[in-house]
Motif scaffolding. Structure first.
Motif, PDB file in Angstrom:
ATOM      1  N   ALA A  83      -0.370   0.022   7.287  1.00 14.55           N
ATOM      2  CA  ALA A  83       0.674   1.246   7.451  1.00 14.55           C
ATOM      3  C   ALA A  83       1.606   0.894   8.621  1.00 14.55           C
ATOM      4  O   ALA A  83       2.843   1.275   9.002  1.00 14.55           O
ATOM      5  CB  ALA A  83       0.405   2.342   6.502  1.00 14.55           C
ATOM      6  N   ALA A  84       0.900   1.185   9.858  1.00 14.30           N
ATOM      7  CA  ALA A  84       1.474   1.664  11.193  1.00 14.30           C
ATOM      8  C   ALA A  84       2.101   0.354  11.720  1.00 14.30           C
ATOM      9  O   ALA A  84       3.043  -0.019  11.702  1.00 14.30           O
ATOM     10  CB  ALA A  84       0.409   2.072  11.667  1.00 14.30           C
ATOM     11  N   ALA A  85       1.989  -0.728  10.734  1.00 16.90           N
ATOM     12  CA  ALA A  85       2.206  -2.289  11.028  1.00 16.90           C
ATOM     13  C   ALA A  85       3.463  -2.353  11.051  1.00 16.90           C
ATOM     14  O   ALA A  85       3.548  -3.470  11.033  1.00 16.90           O
ATOM     15  CB  ALA A  85       0.971  -3.669  11.236  1.00 16.90           C
ATOM     16  N   LEU A  86       3.616  -1.899   9.477  1.00 20.98           N
ATOM     17  CA  LEU A  86       4.996  -2.168   8.945  1.00 20.98           C
ATOM     18  C   LEU A  86       6.066  -1.570   9.504  1.00 20.98           C
ATOM     19  O   LEU A  86       7.184  -1.517   9.515  1.00 20.98           O
ATOM     20  CB  LEU A  86       4.777  -1.865   7.077  1.00 20.98           C
ATOM     21  N   LEU A 111       7.668   1.905   9.677  1.00 14.09           N
ATOM     22  CA  LEU A 111       9.029   2.101   8.809  1.00 14.09           C
ATOM     23  C   LEU A 111       9.385   3.455   8.960  1.00 14.09           C
ATOM     24  O   LEU A 111       7.837   4.402   9.802  1.00 14.09           O
ATOM     25  CB  LEU A 111       7.893   2.279   7.258  1.00 14.09           C
ATOM     26  N   PRO A 112      10.336   3.573   9.076  1.00 14.89           N
ATOM     27  CA  PRO A 112      10.185   4.960   9.094  1.00 14.89           C
ATOM     28  C   PRO A 112      10.251   5.803   8.879  1.00 14.89           C
ATOM     29  O   PRO A 112      10.539   6.328   7.479  1.00 14.89           O
ATOM     30  CB  PRO A 112      12.254   5.060   9.079  1.00 14.89           C
ATOM     31  N   GLY A 113       9.700   7.193   9.649  1.00 16.13           N
ATOM     32  CA  GLY A 113       8.735   9.143   8.805  1.00 16.13           C
ATOM     33  C   GLY A 113       7.896   8.365   8.371  1.00 16.13           C
ATOM     34  O   GLY A 113       7.946   8.929   7.113  1.00 16.13           O
ATOM     35  N   CYS A 114       6.916   6.861   8.449  1.00 13.43           N
ATOM     36  CA  CYS A 114       5.333   6.513   7.275  1.00 13.43           C
ATOM     37  C   CYS A 114       4.968   7.353   7.643  1.00 13.43           C
ATOM     38  O   CYS A 114       4.819   7.938   8.841  1.00 13.43           O
ATOM     39  CB  CYS A 114       5.157   5.717   8.053  1.00 13.43           C
ATOM     40  N   TYR A 115       4.398   8.428   6.370  1.00  9.85           N
ATOM     41  CA  TYR A 115       2.852   8.826   6.175  1.00  9.85           C
ATOM     42  C   TYR A 115       2.521   8.444   4.946  1.00  9.85           C
ATOM     43  O   TYR A 115       2.860   7.779   4.088  1.00  9.85           O
ATOM     44  CB  TYR A 115       3.401   9.911   6.046  1.00  9.85           C
ATOM     45  N   VAL A 116       1.046   7.664   5.257  1.00 11.58           N
ATOM     46  CA  VAL A 116       0.442   8.623   3.800  1.00 11.58           C
ATOM     47  C   VAL A 116      -0.046   9.669   3.334  1.00 11.58           C
ATOM     48  O   VAL A 116      -0.201   9.993   4.146  1.00 11.58           O
ATOM     49  CB  VAL A 116      -1.321   6.800   4.830  1.00 11.58           C
ATOM     50  N   THR A 117      -0.287   9.773   2.341  1.00 13.14           N
ATOM     51  CA  THR A 117      -0.361  10.619   2.115  1.00 13.14           C
ATOM     52  C   THR A 117      -0.543  10.461   0.620  1.00 13.14           C
ATOM     53  O   THR A 117      -1.286  10.421   0.082  1.00 13.14           O
ATOM     54  CB  THR A 117       2.126  11.361   1.715  1.00 13.14           C
ATOM     55  N   TYR A 153       7.938   6.838   2.820  1.00 15.88           N
ATOM     56  CA  TYR A 153       9.059   6.512   4.387  1.00 15.88           C
ATOM     57  C   TYR A 153      10.288   7.041   3.890  1.00 15.88           C
ATOM     58  O   TYR A 153      11.282   7.213   2.579  1.00 15.88           O
ATOM     59  CB  TYR A 153       9.081   5.321   5.340  1.00 15.88           C
ATOM     60  N   PHE A 154      10.777   7.313   4.952  1.00 18.29           N
ATOM     61  CA  PHE A 154      12.495   7.337   4.531  1.00 18.29           C
ATOM     62  C   PHE A 154      13.394   6.623   5.795  1.00 18.29           C
ATOM     63  O   PHE A 154      13.353   6.793   6.641  1.00 18.29           O
ATOM     64  CB  PHE A 154      12.341   9.205   5.179  1.00 18.29           C
ATOM     65  N   GLN A 206       2.594  -5.868  -0.076  1.00 14.91           N
ATOM     66  CA  GLN A 206       2.108  -6.445  -0.685  1.00 14.91           C
ATOM     67  C   GLN A 206       1.688  -7.931  -0.447  1.00 14.91           C
ATOM     68  O   GLN A 206       0.377  -7.882  -0.328  1.00 14.91           O
ATOM     69  CB  GLN A 206       3.348  -6.955  -2.401  1.00 14.91           C
ATOM     70  N   GLU A 207       2.268  -8.527   0.958  1.00 14.78           N
ATOM     71  CA  GLU A 207       1.947  -9.139   1.275  1.00 14.78           C
ATOM     72  C   GLU A 207       0.941  -8.530   2.469  1.00 14.78           C
ATOM     73  O   GLU A 207      -0.271  -8.887   2.862  1.00 14.78           O
ATOM     74  CB  GLU A 207       2.678  -9.176   2.247  1.00 14.78           C
ATOM     75  N   VAL A 208       1.477  -7.598   3.328  1.00 14.25           N
ATOM     76  CA  VAL A 208       0.266  -7.077   4.407  1.00 14.25           C
ATOM     77  C   VAL A 208      -0.670  -6.010   3.596  1.00 14.25           C
ATOM     78  O   VAL A 208      -1.782  -5.905   4.285  1.00 14.25           O
ATOM     79  CB  VAL A 208       1.690  -5.448   4.723  1.00 14.25           C
ATOM     80  N   PHE A 209      -0.776  -5.727   2.354  1.00 14.93           N
ATOM     81  CA  PHE A 209      -1.423  -4.890   1.999  1.00 14.93           C
ATOM     82  C   PHE A 209      -3.363  -5.785   0.740  1.00 14.93           C
ATOM     83  O   PHE A 209      -3.514  -5.194   0.904  1.00 14.93           O
ATOM     84  CB  PHE A 209      -1.157  -3.788   0.931  1.00 14.93           C
ATOM     85  N   ALA A 210      -1.951  -7.092   1.313  1.00 17.47           N
ATOM     86  CA  ALA A 210      -3.202  -8.256  -0.075  1.00 17.47           C
ATOM     87  C   ALA A 210      -4.910  -8.335   0.775  1.00 17.47           C
ATOM     88  O   ALA A 210      -4.957  -7.872   1.839  1.00 17.47           O
ATOM     89  CB  ALA A 210      -2.564  -8.972   0.305  1.00 17.47           C
ATOM     90  N   GLY A 211      -5.442  -8.264  -0.063  1.00 16.47           N
ATOM     91  CA  GLY A 211      -6.797  -8.246  -0.387  1.00 16.47           C
ATOM     92  C   GLY A 211      -7.603  -6.751  -0.534  1.00 16.47           C
ATOM     93  O   GLY A 211      -8.926  -7.244  -0.428  1.00 16.47           O
ATOM     94  N   LEU A 212      -6.424  -5.714  -0.052  1.00 14.60           N
ATOM     95  CA  LEU A 212      -7.704  -4.711  -0.190  1.00 14.60           C
ATOM     96  C   LEU A 212      -7.835  -4.133  -1.364  1.00 14.60           C
ATOM     97  O   LEU A 212      -7.011  -4.364  -2.320  1.00 14.60           O
ATOM     98  CB  LEU A 212      -6.604  -3.543   0.712  1.00 14.60           C
ATOM     99  N   PRO A 213      -9.098  -3.279  -1.738  1.00 16.38           N
ATOM    100  CA  PRO A 213      -9.372  -3.481  -2.723  1.00 16.38           C
ATOM    101  C   PRO A 213      -8.747  -2.000  -3.193  1.00 16.38           C
ATOM    102  O   PRO A 213      -9.843  -1.007  -4.189  1.00 16.38           O
ATOM    103  CB  PRO A 213     -11.129  -3.218  -2.595  1.00 16.38           C
ATOM    104  N   ALA A 214      -7.854  -2.172  -3.219  1.00 15.11           N
ATOM    105  CA  ALA A 214      -6.610  -0.318  -4.106  1.00 15.11           C
ATOM    106  C   ALA A 214      -5.334  -0.739  -3.995  1.00 15.11           C
ATOM    107  O   ALA A 214      -5.125  -2.171  -3.780  1.00 15.11           O
ATOM    108  CB  ALA A 214      -6.890   0.351  -2.934  1.00 15.11           C
TER     109      ALA A 214
END
Length: 198
Positions: free
Chosen positions: A31-34, A36-42, A70-71, A89-97
């Protein structure tokens, strides 16, 4: 008990506990690599990881998805948000979630149709986190440049460690709170669910 520690020690314990969920730490890194403005995992992936560690369950038990807010108020079109979702979807591909990305600047455009009550436009990601149905949910984390963690927790984190679910009657209707609390209690029967105010 972590919920009774001084706040600085609670934050250290939060980072330690969340780091046990390797899916979560990978989501945070990607997520940090994306950028995105105002980004949080939440939301659930955070407090449910804590519940799992406190109750001795596997760290990913019961977590159905990983939410990223994000905002970006510069373009409120669905097409702009969808482009970010597809990039994710591309960045998180391969994650088991399952990872869900949402632009909180757009929530007021669809919230009433989905939940039956109007939502005023948010002015930040933090304002969106403030409006979750339970104060326990009002938690966001992100990796900062240099590897530090930013934690947003407007109601503190004692309830999270103490397995207390407390209503936050600012936006979501009572039935949303009660449905979520019932589902959580099925997975974590150790929870104390406080009633919606009369």
């Amino acid at each position: 008990m972590a919920g009774r520690l001084p706040l600085a020690e609670q934050l250290d314990e939060l980072r330690s506990v969340l780091s046990r969920n390797e899916v979560l730490t990978e989501v945070m890194a990607r997520a940090a690599a994306l950028e995105l403005p105002g980004c949080y995992v939440t939301a659930g992936c955070l407090f449910q990881t804590v519940w799992n560690v406190v109750t001795g369950k596997p760290s990913t038990h019961g977590i159905k998805d990983y939410d990223i807010f994000y905002f970006d108020g510069t373009d409120l079109s669905w097409e702009a948000e969808d482009a970010v979702i597809k990039m994710g979807q591309e960045v998180f591909a391969g994650l088991p979630a399952e990872v869900e990305i949402r632009n909180e600047a757009r929530v007021h455009l669809w919230y009433e149709e989905k939940f039956g009550v109007p939502c005023r436009p948010y002015d930040s990601t933090e304002a969106a986190i403030d409006s979750f149905a339970a104060t326990t949910c009002c938690l966001g984390v992100r990796l900062e440049p240099g590897g530090g963690w930013r934690v947003y927790a407007p109601h503190g984190i004692s309830d999270v460690f103490n397995l207390v679910v407390r209503p936050n009657p600012v936006l979501a209707p009572r039935e949303v709170y009660e449905a979520k609390a019932a589902r959580w209690r099925d997975e974590w029967p150790e929870l104390t669910v406080l009633p919606w105010p009369g």
